[in-house]
Design a protein around this motif. Structure first.
Motif, PDB file in Angstrom:
ATOM      1  N   MET A   5       4.517  45.272  -2.662  1.00  0.00           N
ATOM      2  CA  MET A   5       5.162  46.554  -2.534  1.00  0.00           C
ATOM      3  C   MET A   5       6.639  46.334  -2.226  1.00  0.00           C
ATOM      4  N   VAL A   6       7.478  46.926  -3.025  1.00  0.00           N
ATOM      5  CA  VAL A   6       8.921  46.876  -2.822  1.00  0.00           C
ATOM      6  C   VAL A   6       9.403  48.323  -2.721  1.00  0.00           C
ATOM      7  N   LEU A   7      10.216  48.591  -1.701  1.00  0.00           N
ATOM      8  CA  LEU A   7      10.826  49.913  -1.551  1.00  0.00           C
ATOM      9  C   LEU A   7      12.324  49.781  -1.785  1.00  0.00           C
ATOM     10  N   ARG A   8      12.887  50.790  -2.447  1.00  0.00           N
ATOM     11  CA  ARG A   8      14.333  50.787  -2.691  1.00  0.00           C
ATOM     12  C   ARG A   8      14.929  52.099  -2.221  1.00  0.00           C
ATOM     13  N   THR A   9      16.110  51.999  -1.643  1.00  0.00           N
ATOM     14  CA  THR A   9      16.889  53.175  -1.280  1.00  0.00           C
ATOM     15  C   THR A   9      18.188  53.092  -2.075  1.00  0.00           C
ATOM     16  N   GLY A  10      19.142  53.919  -1.751  1.00  0.00           N
ATOM     17  CA  GLY A  10      20.421  53.861  -2.452  1.00  0.00           C
ATOM     18  C   GLY A  10      21.100  52.509  -2.374  1.00  0.00           C
ATOM     19  N   ARG A  11      20.943  51.807  -1.264  1.00  0.00           N
ATOM     20  CA  ARG A  11      21.625  50.512  -1.125  1.00  0.00           C
ATOM     21  C   ARG A  11      20.743  49.376  -0.630  1.00  0.00           C
ATOM     22  N   LEU A  12      19.496  49.666  -0.273  1.00  0.00           N
ATOM     23  CA  LEU A  12      18.622  48.648   0.304  1.00  0.00           C
ATOM     24  C   LEU A  12      17.413  48.359  -0.573  1.00  0.00           C
ATOM     25  N   LYS A  23       2.676  33.794   7.949  1.00  0.00           N
ATOM     26  CA  LYS A  23       2.448  35.012   8.728  1.00  0.00           C
ATOM     27  C   LYS A  23       2.584  36.282   7.894  1.00  0.00           C
ATOM     28  N   ALA A  24       3.700  36.435   7.181  1.00  0.00           N
ATOM     29  CA  ALA A  24       3.913  37.671   6.414  1.00  0.00           C
ATOM     30  C   ALA A  24       2.789  37.915   5.406  1.00  0.00           C
ATOM     31  N   PRO A  25       2.399  36.922   4.604  1.00  0.00           N
ATOM     32  CA  PRO A  25       1.284  37.164   3.678  1.00  0.00           C
ATOM     33  C   PRO A  25      -0.044  37.431   4.398  1.00  0.00           C
ATOM     34  N   ALA A  26      -0.298  36.747   5.505  1.00  0.00           N
ATOM     35  CA  ALA A  26      -1.561  36.929   6.237  1.00  0.00           C
ATOM     36  C   ALA A  26      -1.655  38.317   6.859  1.00  0.00           C
ATOM     37  N   VAL A  27      -0.546  38.810   7.384  1.00  0.00           N
ATOM     38  CA  VAL A  27      -0.534  40.158   7.977  1.00  0.00           C
ATOM     39  C   VAL A  27      -0.881  41.188   6.916  1.00  0.00           C
ATOM     40  N   ARG A  28      -0.265  41.054   5.744  1.00  0.00           N
ATOM     41  CA  ARG A  28      -0.534  42.001   4.654  1.00  0.00           C
ATOM     42  C   ARG A  28      -1.980  41.880   4.176  1.00  0.00           C
ATOM     43  N   ALA A  29      -2.443  40.667   3.944  1.00  0.00           N
ATOM     44  CA  ALA A  29      -3.796  40.452   3.425  1.00  0.00           C
ATOM     45  C   ALA A  29      -4.874  40.947   4.377  1.00  0.00           C
ATOM     46  N   SER A  30      -4.626  40.856   5.675  1.00  0.00           N
ATOM     47  CA  SER A  30      -5.616  41.282   6.667  1.00  0.00           C
ATOM     48  C   SER A  30      -5.636  42.799   6.851  1.00  0.00           C
ATOM     49  N   GLY A  31      -4.590  43.484   6.417  1.00  0.00           N
ATOM     50  CA  GLY A  31      -4.486  44.918   6.641  1.00  0.00           C
ATOM     51  C   GLY A  31      -3.884  45.268   7.985  1.00  0.00           C
ATOM     52  N   ALA A  32      -3.474  44.257   8.758  1.00  0.00           N
ATOM     53  CA  ALA A  32      -2.920  44.493  10.094  1.00  0.00           C
ATOM     54  C   ALA A  32      -1.508  45.055  10.056  1.00  0.00           C
ATOM     55  N   GLY A  33      -0.847  44.959   8.913  1.00  0.00           N
ATOM     56  CA  GLY A  33       0.516  45.455   8.826  1.00  0.00           C
ATOM     57  C   GLY A  33       1.193  45.013   7.541  1.00  0.00           C
ATOM     58  N   LEU A  34       2.511  45.060   7.556  1.00  0.00           N
ATOM     59  CA  LEU A  34       3.305  44.727   6.383  1.00  0.00           C
ATOM     60  C   LEU A  34       4.676  44.287   6.864  1.00  0.00           C
ATOM     61  N   ILE A  35       5.119  43.109   6.457  1.00  0.00           N
ATOM     62  CA  ILE A  35       6.432  42.594   6.850  1.00  0.00           C
ATOM     63  C   ILE A  35       7.338  42.622   5.629  1.00  0.00           C
ATOM     64  N   ARG A  36       8.495  43.241   5.786  1.00  0.00           N
ATOM     65  CA  ARG A  36       9.460  43.355   4.697  1.00  0.00           C
ATOM     66  C   ARG A  36      10.824  42.849   5.147  1.00  0.00           C
ATOM     67  N   ALA A  37      11.474  42.099   4.286  1.00  0.00           N
ATOM     68  CA  ALA A  37      12.870  41.729   4.476  1.00  0.00           C
ATOM     69  C   ALA A  37      13.712  42.901   3.983  1.00  0.00           C
ATOM     70  N   ILE A  38      14.813  43.142   4.651  1.00  0.00           N
ATOM     71  CA  ILE A  38      15.747  44.192   4.241  1.00  0.00           C
ATOM     72  C   ILE A  38      16.925  43.509   3.573  1.00  0.00           C
ATOM     73  N   GLU A  39      17.102  43.810   2.304  1.00  0.00           N
ATOM     74  CA  GLU A  39      18.210  43.231   1.542  1.00  0.00           C
ATOM     75  C   GLU A  39      19.263  44.304   1.306  1.00  0.00           C
ATOM     76  N   CYS A  40      20.520  43.952   1.577  1.00  0.00           N
ATOM     77  CA  CYS A  40      21.645  44.868   1.348  1.00  0.00           C
ATOM     78  C   CYS A  40      22.758  44.069   0.692  1.00  0.00           C
ATOM     79  N   ASP A  41      23.218  44.508  -0.448  1.00  0.00           N
ATOM     80  CA  ASP A  41      24.278  43.809  -1.190  1.00  0.00           C
ATOM     81  C   ASP A  41      23.923  42.347  -1.457  1.00  0.00           C
ATOM     82  N   GLY A  42      22.646  42.082  -1.715  1.00  0.00           N
ATOM     83  CA  GLY A  42      22.199  40.739  -2.046  1.00  0.00           C
ATOM     84  C   GLY A  42      21.954  39.816  -0.868  1.00  0.00           C
ATOM     85  N   ASP A  43      22.210  40.293   0.350  1.00  0.00           N
ATOM     86  CA  ASP A  43      22.040  39.463   1.542  1.00  0.00           C
ATOM     87  C   ASP A  43      20.934  40.011   2.436  1.00  0.00           C
TER      88      ASP A  43
END
Length: 175
Positions: free
Chosen positions: A1-8, A52-72
């Motif tokens: 799952m990827v979420l996009r906003t105007g700049r993120l 950790k990030a894949p295991a959290v998602r696979a278990s249903g315990a949560g979801l970890i997302r990196a926030i990217e802004c302007d490529g960083d």
């Protein structure tokens, strides 16, 4: 799952984020509020993104997302303590120093909370914030979360136990 906003872009954290993660969580402001391993180096960051990030998602315990802004990498945001039966979850986040005071975390919190309340049909999203963490309190308020009160002695930061201010967002708040 990827979420996009105007700049993120909110995306899974790849191995390419490891050095930026290590730098960000070494920052004294970040360390003040998060009970992270000390020291926190490349091994911990690699385990975080690869395991950790894949295991959290696979278990249903949560979801970890990196926030990217302007490529960083601008920070991390996650769903945690996810209760599928009660359709409730908590959001946690941290920002790299360069992304602070630019509205990045508010924008990411709005995007993730709206997605979980509408796209995933959850009924409640909570933020738990140490009362002295003014930047996170501003994010909660600007993202439309309602202040509910204080859970006494409910959190742990590196300096010890702290109270936690509770903020929530429910589907009715989106109207």
């Amino acid at each position: 799952m990827v979420l996009r906003t105007g700049r993120l872009t909110l995306r899974a954290p790849p191995a390419g984020d490891v050095d930026a993660i290590v730098d960000a969580v070494s920052d004294p402001v970040t360390r003040r509020w998060l009970p992270l391993p000390d020291p926190y180096g490349r091994d911990e960051a690699l385990a975080f993104v690869a395991e950790k990030a894949p295991a959290v998602r696979a278990s249903g315990a949560g979801l970890i997302r990196a926030i990217e802004c302007d490529g960083d990498l601008a920070g991390m945001i996650d769903l945690k303590k996810t209760d599928w039966r009660h359709r409730a979850t908590e959001i946690g986040y941290w920002a790299v120093p360069a992304a602070r005071a630019r509205g990045v975390m508010t924008e990411a919190t709005v995007a993730l909370s709206r997605w979980v309340l509408t796209g995933a049909a959850f009924e409640r999203v909570v933020l738990r914030i140490a009362p002295g963490n003014e930047a996170s309190i501003k994010v909660a308020e600007r993202a439309g979360f309602a202040y509910e009160g204080v859970a006494r002695n409910a959190g742990i930061v590196p300096s010890g136990r702290v109270d936690l201010a509770i903020y929530s967002l429910i589907p009715a708040d989106l109207s």
